[in-house]
Design a protein around this motif. Sequence first.
Motif, PDB file in Angstrom:
ATOM      1  N   ASP A   1     189.311 -10.099 130.297  1.00  0.00           N
ATOM      2  CA  ASP A   1     189.518 -10.670 128.794  1.00  0.00           C
ATOM      3  C   ASP A   1     188.362 -11.527 128.099  1.00  0.00           C
ATOM      4  O   ASP A   1     187.952 -11.097 127.133  1.00  0.00           O
TER       5      ASP A   1
ATOM      6  N   ASP B   1     203.047 -12.670 123.255  1.00  0.00           N
ATOM      7  CA  ASP B   1     202.579 -11.608 122.365  1.00  0.00           C
ATOM      8  C   ASP B   1     202.129 -10.466 123.324  1.00  0.00           C
ATOM      9  O   ASP B   1     201.104 -10.631 123.917  1.00  0.00           O
TER      10      ASP B   1
ATOM     11  N   SER C   1     201.128   1.272 130.642  1.00  0.00           N
ATOM     12  CA  SER C   1     200.568   0.312 130.215  1.00  0.00           C
ATOM     13  C   SER C   1     200.414  -0.733 131.183  1.00  0.00           C
ATOM     14  O   SER C   1     201.181  -1.563 131.569  1.00  0.00           O
TER      15      SER C   1
ATOM     16  N   HIS D   1     198.724  -3.336 131.474  1.00  0.00           N
ATOM     17  CA  HIS D   1     198.644  -4.753 130.907  1.00  0.00           C
ATOM     18  C   HIS D   1     200.040  -5.404 131.276  1.00  0.00           C
ATOM     19  O   HIS D   1     200.048  -6.674 131.495  1.00  0.00           O
TER      20      HIS D   1
ATOM     21  N   ARG E   1     200.280  -8.330 122.509  1.00  0.00           N
ATOM     22  CA  ARG E   1     198.713  -7.930 122.293  1.00  0.00           C
ATOM     23  C   ARG E   1     197.737  -8.724 122.699  1.00  0.00           C
ATOM     24  O   ARG E   1     196.684  -8.375 122.615  1.00  0.00           O
ATOM     25  N   GLN E   2     198.153  -9.851 123.328  1.00  0.00           N
ATOM     26  CA  GLN E   2     197.391 -11.008 123.788  1.00  0.00           C
ATOM     27  C   GLN E   2     197.210 -10.701 125.345  1.00  0.00           C
ATOM     28  O   GLN E   2     198.009 -10.164 126.087  1.00  0.00           O
TER      29      GLN E   2
END
Length: 301
Positions: A107, A32, A21, A23, A34-35
């Motif tokens: 993003d 979070d 991962s 990120h 997912r953000q």
Amino acid sequence: MIKELWRRELRLDLLRADYHSPHKFTQTEWQDPRQPPALWYVVYRWLSAVLFFAVAVCSVLDAGRDGQDIGVRYVKWPIYLTNWGLACCCLQAALGAGIATSSLVQDRRQRRAERENGPSSPAATQSLQAPALPLVHRLYWVLNTISVTVAIGITCTYWVAVYEPETHVLDALNILVHAANSALMIMDILLAAHPLRLLHAFWPLLFVTIYLSFSLVYFLAGGTDRMDRTCVYPVLDWAKPTRTTVVCVLGLSFVVAVHTAVWAMHLARRRIARSLREAKMAANKGQADKKDPAVQLDAMA
């Protein structure tokens, strides 16, 4: 549970600087997942980088101190382990700020493009995902792991075994170089989301071993410290090889102990953050159930 933890952490494949991962290296643990990277965390990363570089500049210039030729300050600056660690902290801070900013900007561009052109297809999104951890993330991970362990080790060793009130000045620069570095790296461990592997202790071990080898070569070449002593550190005096060899072994063992403590701190951070996220999800689910008409009718019945 403890046995399973050790079995999971001592797998040989974890020696590699790879992670599924990417990120996680741009986010804080307290957001979070997912953000995109939280804006406050990106700001923190840049503040950390600026602080480290400011301390490094003050260290090179020996800010606030007089009585020594400025050329000696520059030439002798690289011979100290403290300054090796500080340089490593600067590099990892700059990389951390760069990859976090890049992820945030990417993003926002993607979200803007989706507003203008509609959401991209899952297949297209999947094709844009890197199959492995990017090289810059790997480099940041290595430098960050070295920096946090070495910074804490330097702080403990300096104040316990090196600092002498008769020869060392207790001023702002001394505190910044030998205490603030550890404080900033501990803050980093508490905030960052990326993992820290127990087996990656070999990175700071290699770093310190290279420095110890340098100190030996420097001694054999006739090098001196800023005060023209034949040893860079009194505890690392190669004129007394037996004692210094013992000190080196103990020092390397201390590196492993510090790294293990940092690893435990990282585990505690992840566990606390996971517990808070689960509690928040449970609370949100409870509120949603209360608003559900079916649940309200069931309660009335």
